[in-house]
Scaffold this motif. Sequence first.
Motif, PDB file in Angstrom:
ATOM      1  N   ARG A 177      32.983  -7.904 -19.167  1.00  0.00           N
ATOM      2  CA  ARG A 177      33.574  -6.737 -18.983  1.00  0.00           C
ATOM      3  C   ARG A 177      33.629  -5.920 -19.681  1.00  0.00           C
ATOM      4  O   ARG A 177      33.108  -4.169 -18.329  1.00  0.00           O
ATOM      5  CB  ARG A 177      35.112  -7.210 -20.003  1.00  0.00           C
ATOM      6  CG  ARG A 177      36.497  -6.098 -18.692  1.00  0.00           C
ATOM      7  CD  ARG A 177      36.478  -4.376 -19.801  1.00  0.00           C
ATOM      8  NE  ARG A 177      36.927  -4.765 -20.504  1.00  0.00           N
ATOM      9  CZ  ARG A 177      37.693  -3.799 -20.588  1.00  0.00           C
ATOM     10  NH1 ARG A 177      38.760  -3.969 -19.034  1.00  0.00           N
ATOM     11  NH2 ARG A 177      38.497  -4.101 -21.539  1.00  0.00           N
ATOM     12  N   SER A 200      43.380  -7.660 -15.294  1.00  0.00           N
ATOM     13  CA  SER A 200      41.632  -8.166 -13.954  1.00  0.00           C
ATOM     14  C   SER A 200      43.112  -7.965 -12.097  1.00  0.00           C
ATOM     15  O   SER A 200      42.314  -7.186 -11.137  1.00  0.00           O
ATOM     16  CB  SER A 200      41.845  -9.862 -13.481  1.00  0.00           C
ATOM     17  OG  SER A 200      41.383 -10.590 -13.157  1.00  0.00           O
ATOM     18  N   THR A 224      37.072  -7.625 -12.310  1.00  0.00           N
ATOM     19  CA  THR A 224      37.926  -8.602 -12.627  1.00  0.00           C
ATOM     20  C   THR A 224      37.650  -9.651 -12.997  1.00  0.00           C
ATOM     21  O   THR A 224      38.674 -11.071 -13.478  1.00  0.00           O
ATOM     22  CB  THR A 224      38.369  -8.664 -10.658  1.00  0.00           C
ATOM     23  OG1 THR A 224      38.040  -7.209 -10.947  1.00  0.00           O
ATOM     24  CG2 THR A 224      39.072  -8.431 -10.613  1.00  0.00           C
TER      25      THR A 224
END
Lengths: 122, 483, 223
Positions: free
Chosen positions: B444, B347, B403
């Motif tokens: 993601r 991240s 992130t």
Amino acid sequence: MRRTLTSQERVVIEPVHLADFFTVFFSAASVILFGALYALLFAWSRVRGRPRLMPMAYAAYLGLAASVIVLGNAANLFNSHYWTFIVLLMLVGYLVAPHAIWHLCVGTHVGEDEAVKVSQQR
Amino acid sequence: MAALGTLSSANLNGGQKLAVKFFTVAIALFGAQVLFGMLAGIQYLKPDFLFGILDFSVNRMLHINAMVVWLLFGFIGAVYWILEDESGTPVVGLGLGNLMFWVFTLAVVVVVLVYLLVQTGPGELKSIWLINEGREYIEAPRWADIGIVVCVLIFFYNVAATFMKGRFTGIAGVLVFDLVALAGLYLAGMWYTPNISMDQHWWWWVIHLWVEATWEVLVGCLLAYGLVKTMGVRRKIVETWLYIEVALLFGSGILGLGHHYFWIGTPEYWLSIGGFFSALEPIPLVAMVVHAVFDAGHHKMKSANHPALAWMIAQAFGNFFGAGVWGFMHTLPQINLYTHGTQWTASHGHLAFFGAYSTIVIAFVYLAVQKWRGDVWMSGNMAGAWKWKWALFLLHAGMIGMTMALLITGYEQSQIERAIGGSTWTAYFEAQAHVWFVQGMNWRMISGWAFTAGFVLLAWDLMTIGKRETRPAQLPAAEAAAA
Amino acid sequence: MSQTQTQTQTLWWASESFWKKMAIWITAGSVVVLIFLTFDTVKQITAGGKRVPAYSVINQRIDYVFDDKRNHQVPVIGPEEPLFGKKLSEEEAMALVSKGKLTTQAKNCMNCHTLLGNGAYYAPDLTKSWLDPNWGTKETREQKMVDFLMNPEEMLHNSIGRRMTNLGITEEEARATVAFLKWMSSIDTNGFPYNFKPIDQSDPAPAAAPAASADAAAAPVQQ
């Protein structure tokens, strides 16, 4: 491995307890965000000549200080002298840094027309 | 001189002609980074996808190597871009620079083909020399390492000699010194040892001291040049601030190396040193905030290149959140014990690399494209301005989405796998199967598609922006004054 | 304007030359401190020291036991337990571990796994993989690891379908890799990974059980 250390014991670090994970992440992020907010309001207040913004800047610093203390508690920093010193360093350093940088800004821009106005305003 | 709005190398000086070659390859490699990142991301959700053909390890290696190389190409291009203007003299060894460009590009192509087609070798030294060194970020085989060092030395010669012949400014001084460090540090990663602790100890010299020290200073030099040229800030002030920045960045960054020495076998005192410098690390960011506000109050933010300005502003925010907020959240050893080697790192890495470095290279490519088309209008009322705006938005939305998703998976992983499960095999897979993890990886992927769309749009925009534009750019008065 | 000019000269702490010197001195100072620390660190992490044991440690049992004083687990070197039943000299051990390390590099392990926590996050951390309870008993562990490395795609990994690919690892490479992993588990990593529950390595006869058994390591774990 929850175990409370006695004051005689010296370990380099005492890992965060599981229950404090969120507190650590949240307060650490708050430290940086409040730090930026403080720096922003502080500089804004000076550059625009708005003294009324200054209390808000220091309120942001108080938020920063509270976050540092919460972080210090959650990350077991107060159990050792060294890490307590780091906490104090953060408290003082982040308070002073915007002032110091501001002085540098004014100092380095002396001779520039607009900058002179600012230094005179102050 | 060619007509406005058409790409013509007649619009560029010698160094800039070379720079646009580097930028072109950089953007192509950015595309490769996105592609292999997406393939690796899909494999988290569908483990049988390309299993045994292009395994996760290959995709991931290409993903991170493409990143290192495209940023390097971008930096080299940006330095060549400013070189003649800053030194006031033509690049000394332009032919050599061109040769280096082709050699470097060819080497990259060969390395990528070997990664894709050979992938792994037997457990012998020759595999490390010819196929893949198997060390994160610096996987390039040893022959390529040597090639990289030679290329960087030629680049260094060109930069240093050009500045020596022309004006040796303060920016030039910092840049030349920084390039020496950049080339020298790479040597720390070029030898074999069976000792994994020793291996990682020196490996961090390359990775940390590149990314968190020399790259930052290099970007500082590029931004300093930008301030002088585009915003008309007096050179003396800018160079003073460049020195202040160097003092702050190297002062907190060099020994900040300590925060990588917590758990790799290195002595306990690194816990204290790493913690101390982690607490110092936000200081340069605070300085940046104060100074940016000060400057904004004193200089009219006028730019003849809106996309480039937008990407530079994005750099300030990206650097602040990626390196500052995301870094500080897990840097103290008390918490890093649980987050080290989890999706937390992923991240932080995604946001920090993109925020601090991708943004600035993209800004320079926009500057280059403008001049390449004969200094065309790139401010308000631009035809097709939606493209750069949507590219900027999609790339940021995608990156922030990735992130945040990785942050949630990292949080879950640090608790379930690390704190409770104790990092055993079983604990690892328990955490990977957890609903937070799986959903995080889904988000993601969705964000990754947004990022991919943003990249496609960016590439399209870079190829077309300013095309058939007939208005000349309104150059800031500073340029004339400085010249 | 002339007033500002004089002011420019008085502000030494904001002058270009002052900060140029500061930048040089701070950088040089940091580098000197780093070099000084590097000498000490390199000395401490050279194989054969306290933190990073000699390669011949693979001749012995390695455990990961909670240390009250340091408040985390530390590697403990136990009685003789040679890898694959063959006691090696220091040179032989180093050659074997080195072969294993080369294999982990040539097979690109680090782009799925983490070693000492560094690498990719697609597969488990290998720092203490030698001690992982997943290998069952300490008697079967070595062979199980070798078998796994040679034909991983056929083995049961987990419930989510993620598998290791067949990397064409030979038996020689697999055995060397196991040696490297066993040696790596002996490195003192300041308590990383935390709260690890190692495989039971105690001897079957209770009388022979040393203090540093797996039970002792697990005892203080109370979450």
